[in-house]
Design a protein around this motif. Sequence first.
Motif, PDB file in Angstrom:
ATOM      1  N   GLU A 188       1.135  -1.503   0.097  1.00 33.57           N
ATOM      2  CA  GLU A 188       0.316   0.112  -0.188  1.00 33.57           C
ATOM      3  C   GLU A 188       0.601   1.453  -0.339  1.00 33.57           C
ATOM      4  N   VAL A 189       2.042   1.545   0.612  1.00 37.69           N
ATOM      5  CA  VAL A 189       2.986   1.985   0.328  1.00 37.69           C
ATOM      6  C   VAL A 189       3.390   2.526  -0.845  1.00 37.69           C
ATOM      7  N   ARG A 190       3.575   1.690  -2.272  1.00 38.24           N
ATOM      8  CA  ARG A 190       4.018   2.115  -3.449  1.00 38.24           C
ATOM      9  C   ARG A 190       2.568   2.452  -3.609  1.00 38.24           C
ATOM     10  N   ALA A 191       1.460   1.557  -3.986  1.00 39.13           N
ATOM     11  CA  ALA A 191       0.128   2.103  -4.341  1.00 39.13           C
ATOM     12  C   ALA A 191      -0.001   3.304  -4.004  1.00 39.13           C
ATOM     13  N   SER A 192      -0.184   3.794  -2.007  1.00 38.73           N
ATOM     14  CA  SER A 192      -0.887   5.166  -2.332  1.00 38.73           C
ATOM     15  C   SER A 192      -0.008   5.993  -2.696  1.00 38.73           C
ATOM     16  N   LEU A 193       1.342   6.070  -3.318  1.00 38.39           N
ATOM     17  CA  LEU A 193       2.617   6.671  -3.780  1.00 38.39           C
ATOM     18  C   LEU A 193       2.028   7.681  -4.878  1.00 38.39           C
ATOM     19  N   LEU A 194       1.682   5.734  -5.388  1.00 39.49           N
ATOM     20  CA  LEU A 194       1.678   6.102  -7.144  1.00 39.49           C
ATOM     21  C   LEU A 194       0.407   6.967  -7.855  1.00 39.49           C
ATOM     22  N   ALA A 195      -0.360   6.517  -6.743  1.00 37.27           N
ATOM     23  CA  ALA A 195      -1.832   7.168  -6.429  1.00 37.27           C
ATOM     24  C   ALA A 195      -1.531   8.824  -6.615  1.00 37.27           C
ATOM     25  N   ASN A 196      -1.119   9.051  -5.196  1.00 38.35           N
ATOM     26  CA  ASN A 196      -0.905  10.557  -5.281  1.00 38.35           C
ATOM     27  C   ASN A 196      -0.275  11.192  -6.793  1.00 38.35           C
ATOM     28  N   LYS A 197       0.654  10.657  -7.580  1.00 39.27           N
ATOM     29  CA  LYS A 197       0.781  11.437  -9.037  1.00 39.27           C
ATOM     30  C   LYS A 197      -0.153  11.266 -10.521  1.00 39.27           C
ATOM     31  N   GLY A 198      -1.761  11.359  -9.473  1.00 37.48           N
ATOM     32  CA  GLY A 198      -3.296  11.093 -10.566  1.00 37.48           C
ATOM     33  C   GLY A 198      -3.424   9.996 -11.168  1.00 37.48           C
ATOM     34  N   ILE A 199      -2.688   8.960 -10.316  1.00 38.92           N
ATOM     35  CA  ILE A 199      -2.539   7.520 -11.205  1.00 38.92           C
ATOM     36  C   ILE A 199      -3.665   6.227 -10.406  1.00 38.92           C
ATOM     37  N   VAL A 200      -5.136   6.021 -10.694  1.00 39.21           N
ATOM     38  CA  VAL A 200      -5.634   4.953 -10.288  1.00 39.21           C
ATOM     39  C   VAL A 200      -4.411   3.758  -9.948  1.00 39.21           C
ATOM     40  N   VAL A 201      -4.686   3.213  -9.061  1.00 38.53           N
ATOM     41  CA  VAL A 201      -4.200   1.911  -8.640  1.00 38.53           C
ATOM     42  C   VAL A 201      -5.149   0.744  -7.432  1.00 38.53           C
ATOM     43  N   LEU A 202      -4.856   0.125  -8.471  1.00 33.06           N
ATOM     44  CA  LEU A 202      -5.255  -0.931  -7.167  1.00 33.06           C
ATOM     45  C   LEU A 202      -4.236  -2.426  -6.566  1.00 33.06           C
ATOM     46  N   ALA A 203      -4.184  -1.940  -5.944  1.00 32.55           N
ATOM     47  CA  ALA A 203      -3.038  -2.486  -5.056  1.00 32.55           C
ATOM     48  C   ALA A 203      -3.936  -4.140  -4.857  1.00 32.55           C
ATOM     49  N   LEU A 204      -3.406  -4.950  -4.876  1.00 33.44           N
ATOM     50  CA  LEU A 204      -3.850  -6.726  -5.245  1.00 33.44           C
ATOM     51  C   LEU A 204      -3.225  -7.570  -5.043  1.00 33.44           C
ATOM     52  N   ALA A 205      -3.069  -8.719  -3.173  1.00 36.53           N
ATOM     53  CA  ALA A 205      -2.797  -9.598  -2.667  1.00 36.53           C
ATOM     54  C   ALA A 205      -3.269 -10.833  -3.264  1.00 36.53           C
ATOM     55  N   TYR A 206      -2.085 -11.931  -3.789  1.00 35.29           N
ATOM     56  CA  TYR A 206      -2.216 -12.621  -4.350  1.00 35.29           C
ATOM     57  C   TYR A 206      -2.646 -14.636  -3.510  1.00 35.29           C
ATOM     58  N   TYR A 207      -1.882 -13.778  -1.961  1.00 33.01           N
ATOM     59  CA  TYR A 207      -1.414 -15.028  -0.717  1.00 33.01           C
ATOM     60  C   TYR A 207      -1.239 -14.069   0.358  1.00 33.01           C
ATOM     61  N   GLY A 208      -1.138 -15.146   0.895  1.00 33.20           N
ATOM     62  CA  GLY A 208      -0.553 -14.532   2.091  1.00 33.20           C
ATOM     63  C   GLY A 208      -0.768 -13.028   2.979  1.00 33.20           C
ATOM     64  N   PHE A 209      -1.877 -12.509   3.396  1.00 32.05           N
ATOM     65  CA  PHE A 209      -2.548 -11.342   2.782  1.00 32.05           C
ATOM     66  C   PHE A 209      -4.380 -11.336   3.956  1.00 32.05           C
ATOM     67  N   GLN A 210      -4.567 -11.313   4.768  1.00 28.60           N
ATOM     68  CA  GLN A 210      -6.200 -10.866   5.109  1.00 28.60           C
ATOM     69  C   GLN A 210      -6.239 -12.791   5.652  1.00 28.60           C
ATOM     70  N   ASP A 211      -7.229 -12.693   5.070  1.00 27.41           N
ATOM     71  CA  ASP A 211      -7.857 -14.357   5.313  1.00 27.41           C
ATOM     72  C   ASP A 211      -7.491 -14.860   4.043  1.00 27.41           C
TER      73      ASP A 211
END
Length: 420
Positions: free
Chosen positions: A160-183
């Motif tokens: 989310e650090v990378r995704a949110s910083l990129l979003a601050n540049k005027g880009i819509v970012v979907l940060a996608l987990a594919y295993y090992g995250f939450q449930d």
Amino acid sequence: MLHQRACREVIAKIWFIRFQTSLRSNSQQVCVRLLPSPRCFFDEPVHVKVDGLSPHQKVELRSKLKDDKGVTFRASALVAADASGQVDLCRSPSLGGSYTGVESMGLFWAMAAETPHSKLLKKNVLASMMVDIEVLHGDTGQGPFPGVLDVYTLGGGISEVRASLLANKGIVVLALAYYGFQDMPRTVPKYFDLEYFEEAITFLRRQPQVQGPGIGILSISKSGDLALSMASFLSGISATAWINGSNANTVVPLHYKDLIIPSITPIVENVTFSPSGILDIRDALPDPETEGNRGSVIPIERSSSRFLFAASEDDRNWNSCLFAQQAAARLRHHGKENFEVVMYPRAGHFLEVPYMPHCPSGFHPAVGQVVVFGGEAKAHHQAQLDLWRRVQEFFRKHLDGNNTAQKATLYTRGPTGVHP
């Protein structure tokens, strides 16, 4: 997680040789000043100031000009306002973009041509040359904006650090987990299903604030081969940023409908120990282009995406430089020039956002032990600065719905030199 932060802009225009200026703003508070005058000769320095910002607010300054041949040149700088809400390029350092540090004329000398191998051409000295200066700040708008799917490394969940910083540049970012995250499952699954990623791409492309026609993918490490697979087999991907990944499927098989791409098999005998006694797995993954391994190589020649391959020369996780070179060679063999390759000397595996502390070693979820990741701290830091700028420029260039793809193969040994 979907991130969005849009931008508004203030534009000032400078004419060189013959003098004329105009100012357009959709914010009553923000003002761009060009001192001593917005009209000057080309060899005279211009003092750029921005007033009316919030204290310590970060903004992006962009410069653009078009020469007599119609070639567009651009530069950018990420700067922070002072306590009074002012940016002064004579004392405000650029934190990223086309240059870093305090450079009062950096927006001019750091401009790069959109068309490769182009030198700025000015034939008619009686005609004006105009430079547009844009100041983009963080007021949220409705878009549409470029969309990027951010897929992080194995076991890291999402960045989310990378995704949110990129979003601050005027880009819509979907940060996608594919295993090992939450449930999600905590251990590596028996295989990865590409249809899962296809659903995420479809979801992102359908967001009303995302401009088309295609989206970008940002990857690192294991997600690099997943990104190449997405670009090769799925539609709607226009730009793929691959950071220290593999050109062959790794760790577990990849399934997509009736297709199964096996994972390349590591050679355990090639695992060594570093001088400090930590596992060094760099050579455990064999050459994907050798007999018996080619079935794991991802057929990226199928893709219409643009590719940015970024590899660290001291990556001890695996031989990412070899993999980047092989991916580029495969595209070139099929008559494609839709790629850029940049290599970073003395940098390690985890190329993150600027100023992120260097990680020379750490736990590897697929190995189950601590391994060496490589790199020297300062060189790694410089690589992260350079790559973050390149990633932003790469997505801006190739996710513009009105942009036509440029044919260019760029080999760079960043940030200090150029490969032939």
